[in-house]
Design an enzyme around this catalytic site. Structure first.
Site, PDB file in Angstrom:
ATOM      1  N   LYS A 135       0.818  -1.218   0.000  1.00 62.13           N
ATOM      2  CA  LYS A 135       0.000   0.000   0.000  1.00 62.13           C
ATOM      3  C   LYS A 135       0.848   1.261   0.000  1.00 62.13           C
ATOM      4  O   LYS A 135       0.460   2.275  -0.572  1.00 62.13           O
ATOM      5  CB  LYS A 135      -0.960   0.000   1.193  1.00 62.13           C
ATOM      6  CG  LYS A 135      -2.038  -1.051   1.037  1.00 62.13           C
ATOM      7  CD  LYS A 135      -3.300  -0.743   1.800  1.00 62.13           C
ATOM      8  CE  LYS A 135      -4.385  -1.712   1.355  1.00 62.13           C
ATOM      9  NZ  LYS A 135      -5.588  -1.636   2.138  1.00 62.13           N
ATOM     10  N   LYS A 173      -4.400 -10.023  -5.886  1.00 59.09           N
ATOM     11  CA  LYS A 173      -5.627 -10.225  -5.113  1.00 59.09           C
ATOM     12  C   LYS A 173      -6.773  -9.351  -5.654  1.00 59.09           C
ATOM     13  O   LYS A 173      -6.525  -8.206  -6.033  1.00 59.09           O
ATOM     14  CB  LYS A 173      -5.313  -9.842  -3.660  1.00 59.09           C
ATOM     15  CG  LYS A 173      -6.415 -10.058  -2.686  1.00 59.09           C
ATOM     16  CD  LYS A 173      -6.028  -9.559  -1.299  1.00 59.09           C
ATOM     17  CE  LYS A 173      -6.324  -8.091  -1.114  1.00 59.09           C
ATOM     18  NZ  LYS A 173      -6.649  -7.694   0.254  1.00 59.09           N
ATOM     19  N   LYS A 195     -10.953  -4.114  -3.358  1.00 62.65           N
ATOM     20  CA  LYS A 195     -11.911  -3.035  -3.589  1.00 62.65           C
ATOM     21  C   LYS A 195     -11.228  -1.745  -3.992  1.00 62.65           C
ATOM     22  O   LYS A 195     -11.849  -0.861  -4.555  1.00 62.65           O
ATOM     23  CB  LYS A 195     -12.862  -2.836  -2.409  1.00 62.65           C
ATOM     24  CG  LYS A 195     -12.271  -2.791  -1.033  1.00 62.65           C
ATOM     25  CD  LYS A 195     -13.401  -2.555  -0.011  1.00 62.65           C
ATOM     26  CE  LYS A 195     -13.311  -3.398   1.226  1.00 62.65           C
ATOM     27  NZ  LYS A 195     -12.155  -3.115   2.069  1.00 62.65           N
TER      28      LYS A 195
HETATM   29  N1  AQP Z   1      -9.454 -11.220  -2.711  1.00 67.07           N
HETATM   30  C1  AQP Z   1      -9.787 -11.706  -1.522  1.00 67.07           C
HETATM   31  N2  AQP Z   1      -9.960 -13.032  -1.349  1.00 67.07           N
HETATM   32  C2  AQP Z   1     -10.311 -13.525  -0.131  1.00 67.07           C
HETATM   33  N3  AQP Z   1     -10.496 -12.754   0.961  1.00 67.07           N
HETATM   34  C3  AQP Z   1     -10.326 -11.422   0.835  1.00 67.07           C
HETATM   35  N4  AQP Z   1     -10.433 -10.393   1.685  1.00 67.07           N
HETATM   36  C4  AQP Z   1     -10.169  -9.230   1.047  1.00 67.07           C
HETATM   37  N5  AQP Z   1      -9.878  -9.479  -0.238  1.00 67.07           N
HETATM   38  C5  AQP Z   1      -9.965 -10.838  -0.409  1.00 67.07           C
HETATM   39  C6  AQP Z   1     -10.793 -10.544   3.091  1.00 67.07           C
HETATM   40  O1  AQP Z   1     -11.818  -9.589   3.381  1.00 67.07           O
HETATM   41  C7  AQP Z   1     -11.656  -9.172   4.734  1.00 67.07           C
HETATM   42  C8  AQP Z   1     -11.743  -7.691   4.819  1.00 67.07           C
HETATM   43  O2  AQP Z   1     -10.707  -7.044   4.148  1.00 67.07           O
HETATM   44  P1  AQP Z   1     -10.518  -5.483   4.340  1.00 67.07           P
HETATM   45  O3  AQP Z   1     -11.530  -4.736   3.625  1.00 67.07           O
HETATM   46  O4  AQP Z   1     -10.425  -5.127   5.766  1.00 67.07           O
HETATM   47  O5  AQP Z   1      -9.134  -5.199   3.765  1.00 67.07           O
HETATM   48  P2  AQP Z   1      -8.319  -5.852   2.648  1.00 67.07           P
HETATM   49  O6  AQP Z   1      -7.918  -7.225   3.037  1.00 67.07           O
HETATM   50  O7  AQP Z   1      -7.211  -4.895   2.375  1.00 67.07           O
HETATM   51  O8  AQP Z   1      -9.357  -5.945   1.446  1.00 67.07           O
HETATM   52  P3  AQP Z   1      -9.346  -5.194   0.100  1.00 67.07           P
HETATM   53  O9  AQP Z   1     -10.559  -5.574  -0.676  1.00 67.07           O
HETATM   54  O10 AQP Z   1      -8.029  -5.387  -0.591  1.00 67.07           O
HETATM   55  O11 AQP Z   1      -9.535  -3.703   0.559  1.00 67.07           O
HETATM   56  P4  AQP Z   1      -8.697  -2.450   0.254  1.00 67.07           P
HETATM   57  O12 AQP Z   1      -8.607  -2.418  -1.238  1.00 67.07           O
HETATM   58  O13 AQP Z   1      -9.512  -1.327   0.831  1.00 67.07           O
HETATM   59  O14 AQP Z   1      -7.381  -2.631   0.932  1.00 67.07           O
HETATM   60  C9  AQP Z   1     -10.345  -9.747   5.255  1.00 67.07           C
HETATM   61  O15 AQP Z   1     -10.623 -10.886   6.037  1.00 67.07           O
HETATM   62  C10 AQP Z   1      -9.630 -10.131   4.003  1.00 67.07           C
HETATM   63  O16 AQP Z   1      -8.750 -11.224   4.217  1.00 67.07           O
END
Ligand code: AQP
Length: 338
Positions: free
Chosen positions: A117, A200, A203
């Site tokens: 990030k 991955k 969002k």
């Molecule tokens: N691609 C994924 N596959 C499986 N699990 C996922 N999680 C996120 N992406 C995947 C799981 O969702 C939960 C919440 O995640 P988060 O929103 O707190 O943060 P993150 O992991 O950083 O998810 P994003 O979508 O990548 O968000 P941004 O883009 O905002 O950083 C966690 O349990 C995560 O493992």
């Protein structure tokens, strides 16, 4: 010194940082709903985490309500699970400060999420982004949670939570904090981008075509799956035969997770067929799963006052668990406040 006995308790959180994806649903939300049947569960909207990168205040408030709606639409019962926003429980920030003083800076620099990030301009990222895992440790340990269901990407942060609990317990000669276990199970613990099978699904990916959002309509889901990157080879006989084909493996894993089948069963059913045959079946399955969730989210979002009421009730229940744990932590550390 046995200071506490830990009852099984589940905690997890999601950031209100925009469109929830199929990855969030399969890796987190769906599993959260399953766990509430057999466990005491706390599910949090981690808005303090979200502001580690700048968020538009009005959008953040709306995303918090939308995430609450997604939790409920995915099957979380706010009467059974404790559903709340992180910023409504002061103990998260209070305990995070103590953990900032327990954790080492070097531990934070090693976190792959920080590296991803912060990118090349790490010195310019917020101090909060670096300290993110200490706040996450506070989220979990504030409730003496024993189990944390997460996707594969969060494994390193849970290991750090364990390190912080161990160092705190060691430094203060106590066993006040439990050594929490990650729960990373199922075939979709790491859903990958539809555009790049080595990244991955996220969002915050700038390309909307890389992900399926929980709020996408049937046409958008079908178009994204149709355009998802694959290769020209047909499906093999076994899942192992997909080695070296990350995009193909990803689509098969998504299908398996949605259908409740093993990846081998999915591959066997489509063996020898092209992805042009497979993709419409996957699109139908995804639409069948996500349409009711998105419809329910829409209904819930029509009454924001009710969402706020549910979150306030959840915060009260969370506070009742958190307050004595913060008080005891302060006492152990020798802080005057209670
Ligand atoms: N691609 C994924 N596959 C499986 N699990 C996922 N999680 C996120 N992406 C995947 C799981 O969702 C939960 C919440 O995640 P988060 O929103 O707190 O943060 P993150 O992991 O950083 O998810 P994003 O979508 O990548 O968000 P941004 O883009 O905002 O950083 C966690 O349990 C995560 O493992």
């Amino acid at each position: 010194m046995a200071e506490a006995r830990f009852q099984p308790r589940v905690f997890s959180g999601i950031q209100p940082s925009g469109n929830l994806t199929l990855g969030n649903y399969l890796g987190a939300l769906r599993r959260f709903a399953e766990m509430q049947v057999s466990h005491e569960t706390l599910y949090c909207i981690v808005d303090l985490h979200a502001i580690t990168v700048w968020q538009d205040p009005a959008k953040l408030r709306n995303a918090t309500r939308e995430l609450a709606a997604a939790y409920i639409a995915s099957g979380i019962d706010p009467e059974k699970s404790i559903l709340f926003a992180q910023s409504a429980v002061p103990g998260h920030a209070q305990l995070a400060w103590v953990f900032n003083c327990v954790a080492r800076i070097g531990w934070m620099y090693r976190m792959s999420q920080f590296k991803d990030k912060a990118g090349k301009n790490a010195e310019n990222s917020s101090l909060g982004l670096l300290a993110y895992p200490a706040l996450m440790a506070a989220d979990i340990l504030l409730y003496h949670a024993t189990h944390v269901p997460v996707g594969e990407d969060q494994k390193q942060h849970i290991e750090l939570t364990r390190d912080i609990a161990m160092k705190f317990n060691h430094d203060y000669g106590t066993d006040f904090f439990p050594i929490t276990e990650p729960v990373i199970e199922g075939v979709a613990t790491r859903v990958m981008s539809l555009r790049d099978g080595t990244k991955k699904m996220s969002k915050s990916d700038p390309s909307d075509m890389s992900r399926i959002n929980l709020t996408d309509d049937a046409d958008a889901i079908a178009a994204k799956i149709r355009k998802a990157r694959t290769d020209a080879e047909p499906l093999p006989e076994t899942y192992a035969g997909l080695a070296g084909r990350p995009e193909a493996r990803n689509l098969v894993s998504i299908y398996a997770a949605l259908a409740g089948e093993t990846p081998d069963q999915v591959v066997a059913a489509f063996a020898g067929r092209a992805f042009s045959d497979f993709k419409p079946a996957l699109a139908d399955l995804a639409v069948a799963h996500l349409s009711p969730i998105s419809a329910r989210m829409g209904e819930l979002m029509a009454d924001p006052a009710e969402i706020d009421r549910l979150l306030a009730a959840g915060a009260e229940r969370a506070n009742a668990i958190a307050t004595p744990i913060v008080a005891r932590t302060y006492e152990i550390v020798g802080l005057a406040g209670r």
